[in-house]
Motif scaffolding. Structure first.
Motif, PDB file in Angstrom:
ATOM      1  N   ARG A  39     -10.176  50.811  16.879  1.00 57.88           N
ATOM      2  CA  ARG A  39     -11.510  50.364  16.426  1.00 57.88           C
ATOM      3  C   ARG A  39     -11.454  49.870  14.986  1.00 57.88           C
ATOM      4  O   ARG A  39     -12.108  48.890  14.624  1.00 57.88           O
ATOM      5  CB  ARG A  39     -12.524  51.508  16.558  1.00 57.88           C
ATOM      6  N   TRP A  40     -10.662  50.551  14.158  1.00 54.10           N
ATOM      7  CA  TRP A  40     -10.545  50.187  12.748  1.00 54.10           C
ATOM      8  C   TRP A  40      -9.981  48.772  12.626  1.00 54.10           C
ATOM      9  O   TRP A  40     -10.456  47.969  11.834  1.00 54.10           O
ATOM     10  CB  TRP A  40      -9.639  51.204  12.051  1.00 54.10           C
ATOM     11  N   PHE A  41      -8.961  48.456  13.440  1.00 52.51           N
ATOM     12  CA  PHE A  41      -8.390  47.105  13.445  1.00 52.51           C
ATOM     13  C   PHE A  41      -9.406  46.096  13.961  1.00 52.51           C
ATOM     14  O   PHE A  41      -9.569  45.010  13.389  1.00 52.51           O
ATOM     15  CB  PHE A  41      -7.128  47.071  14.306  1.00 52.51           C
ATOM     16  N   ALA A  42     -10.080  46.440  15.057  1.00 50.70           N
ATOM     17  CA  ALA A  42     -11.032  45.503  15.666  1.00 50.70           C
ATOM     18  C   ALA A  42     -12.194  45.197  14.723  1.00 50.70           C
ATOM     19  O   ALA A  42     -12.636  44.046  14.628  1.00 50.70           O
ATOM     20  CB  ALA A  42     -11.550  46.070  16.983  1.00 50.70           C
ATOM     21  N   ARG A  79     -12.169  44.916  11.673  1.00 51.81           N
ATOM     22  CA  ARG A  79     -11.718  44.045  10.571  1.00 51.81           C
ATOM     23  C   ARG A  79     -11.067  42.762  11.070  1.00 51.81           C
ATOM     24  O   ARG A  79     -10.509  42.000  10.272  1.00 51.81           O
ATOM     25  CB  ARG A  79     -10.739  44.828   9.675  1.00 51.81           C
ATOM     26  N   ASP A  80     -11.143  42.543  12.380  1.00 56.67           N
ATOM     27  CA  ASP A  80     -10.537  41.353  12.998  1.00 56.67           C
ATOM     28  C   ASP A  80      -9.060  41.203  12.627  1.00 56.67           C
ATOM     29  O   ASP A  80      -8.574  40.096  12.367  1.00 56.67           O
ATOM     30  CB  ASP A  80     -11.304  40.077  12.600  1.00 56.67           C
ATOM     31  N   LEU A  81      -8.354  42.337  12.585  1.00 57.11           N
ATOM     32  CA  LEU A  81      -6.931  42.314  12.245  1.00 57.11           C
ATOM     33  C   LEU A  81      -6.093  42.236  13.515  1.00 57.11           C
ATOM     34  O   LEU A  81      -6.430  42.873  14.527  1.00 57.11           O
ATOM     35  CB  LEU A  81      -6.557  43.579  11.462  1.00 57.11           C
ATOM     36  N   PRO A  82      -5.012  41.473  13.499  1.00 57.04           N
ATOM     37  CA  PRO A  82      -4.166  41.387  14.692  1.00 57.04           C
ATOM     38  C   PRO A  82      -3.380  42.679  14.887  1.00 57.04           C
ATOM     39  O   PRO A  82      -2.900  43.287  13.933  1.00 57.04           O
ATOM     40  CB  PRO A  82      -3.228  40.220  14.374  1.00 57.04           C
ATOM     41  N   THR A  83      -3.259  43.113  16.118  1.00 57.26           N
ATOM     42  CA  THR A  83      -2.461  44.296  16.428  1.00 57.26           C
ATOM     43  C   THR A  83      -2.023  44.212  17.882  1.00 57.26           C
ATOM     44  O   THR A  83      -2.366  43.265  18.585  1.00 57.26           O
ATOM     45  CB  THR A  83      -3.245  45.598  16.169  1.00 57.26           C
ATOM     46  N   VAL A  84      -1.258  45.194  18.319  1.00 59.91           N
ATOM     47  CA  VAL A  84      -0.735  45.217  19.690  1.00 59.91           C
ATOM     48  C   VAL A  84      -1.443  46.331  20.449  1.00 59.91           C
ATOM     49  O   VAL A  84      -1.532  47.463  19.968  1.00 59.91           O
ATOM     50  CB  VAL A  84       0.783  45.456  19.701  1.00 59.91           C
ATOM     51  N   TYR A  85      -1.945  46.015  21.628  1.00 64.86           N
ATOM     52  CA  TYR A  85      -2.577  47.009  22.488  1.00 64.86           C
ATOM     53  C   TYR A  85      -1.742  47.183  23.743  1.00 64.86           C
ATOM     54  O   TYR A  85      -1.251  46.213  24.316  1.00 64.86           O
ATOM     55  CB  TYR A  85      -3.989  46.568  22.900  1.00 64.86           C
ATOM     56  N   ARG A  86      -1.598  48.407  24.173  1.00 66.23           N
ATOM     57  CA  ARG A  86      -0.950  48.662  25.466  1.00 66.23           C
ATOM     58  C   ARG A  86      -2.056  48.917  26.479  1.00 66.23           C
ATOM     59  O   ARG A  86      -2.871  49.825  26.298  1.00 66.23           O
ATOM     60  CB  ARG A  86      -0.026  49.873  25.382  1.00 66.23           C
ATOM     61  N   VAL A  87      -2.083  48.120  27.517  1.00 66.11           N
ATOM     62  CA  VAL A  87      -3.117  48.271  28.542  1.00 66.11           C
ATOM     63  C   VAL A  87      -2.456  48.499  29.894  1.00 66.11           C
ATOM     64  O   VAL A  87      -1.321  48.080  30.131  1.00 66.11           O
ATOM     65  CB  VAL A  87      -4.042  47.032  28.614  1.00 66.11           C
TER      66      VAL A  87
END
Length: 299
Positions: free
Chosen positions: A272-275, A277-285
């Motif tokens: 949520r913290w990344f989202a 701030r619109d920061l790019p990150t990697v999500y495992r789904v």
């Protein structure tokens, strides 16, 4: 064509020895119990303690009684936790949950030989009698392990969670910490069951708060429709000569659930913290389950 020639780079033991057989399979898959010279050189240059210059710009959490909770046979300690009650303006109540993770990236810089080797290995590989670590032992069991009573660098998710287990806020920051104790799942569960353990009595209130918060986090996930797979782990039992003697179940206790819920809460909070701030990150789904497997599960 000339004669073939080769060079012996290492002797790993006699064929038939269980350790040697395990290593031969690991070697065939690209793993090894030794590191290239450049990697070993970089690892030996890493300091074995936190220096003053490493702390600059970091929050000081050394007075916060964070503890690690792992299995009895764990050799390195990646995460530590702390819980406290917070007053609430509207009466209810809330918790502060602090999850600290060893800041490996401070010592393994992008583009270094350590970084390249860690990327190649991808993970540490755990066998019943040994571990092939992703990083040299000087890092994995030393400066990058949250060992008790020594300063360590960490990344922190500092969360506020309300009385219903719902997240309210999170701070993510770099810090320096000092683990107050290396606890095991068994110890924590025994204290929560009312048993008196002299070395852990000072954490009794802390463990109780952890259990209360875990209850609310679990209830919150159930309201969200989460499935709880409460399955025991299997442990390979070896004889003295290293040959397998059998498998035994490792029952899960309350402490396992506490750590799992806290790690889930931290992962979601950081996402949520990344989202936000619109920061790019990697999500495992996880993909949609296969219909046949889903029906088998429902039946």
């Amino acid at each position: 064509t000339g004669d073939l020639a080769g060079e012996v780079v290492e002797s790993i033991g006699r064929p038939g020895d269980p350790r040697v057989e395990v290593l031969s399979v690991a070697y065939a898959k690209g793993f090894a119990d030794v590191f290239p010279e450049a990697v070993a050189a970089e690892a030996s240059a890493v300091p074995d303690r936190v220096r003053f210059e490493d702390k600059v710009g970091r929050r000081d959490l050394t007075s916060l009684p964070l503890v690690t909770i792992d299995g009895e046979d764990a050799r390195d300690f990646d995460d530590a936790v702390y819980v406290e009650r917070l007053p609430h303006a509207k009466g209810g109540g809330a918790w502060r949950l602090v999850v600290a993770i060893a800041d490996v990236a401070h010592y393994v810089r992008a583009g270094s030989a350590l970084d390249a080797e860690a990327l190649r290995r991808g993970t540490s590989v755990y066998f019943p009698m040994q571990v092939l670590p992703m990083l040299p032992e000087r890092l994995s069991n030393g400066i990058c392990s949250l060992n008790p009573d020594v300063e360590r660098l960490c990344m922190v998710a500092d969360m506020v969670i309300d009385a219903r287990g719902e997240p309210r806020s999170v701070e993510v920051y770099e810090a320096v910490m000092r683990s107050a104790a290396r606890c095991t799942y068994t110890e924590v569960a025994r204290v929560l069951d009312g048993e008196a353990l002299p070395d852990r009595e000072r954490f009794r209130t802390q463990f109780g708060l952890m259990a209360e918060l875990q209850d609310q986090l679990t209830a919150m996930r159930r309201r969200r429709g989460s499935i709880d797979f409460d399955l025991p782990e299997a442990k390979v039992v070896l004889r003295e000569d290293g040959q397998p003697a059998g498998l035994e179940k490792r029952p899960r206790n309350r402490a396992h659930r506490i750590v799992e819920e806290f790690m889930l809460a931290a992962n979601e909070a950081v996402a949520r913290w990344f989202a936000d701030r619109d920061l790019p990150t990697v999500y495992r789904v996880h993909g949609v389950p296969d219909e046949e497997k889903l029906q088998l599960f429902l039946d």
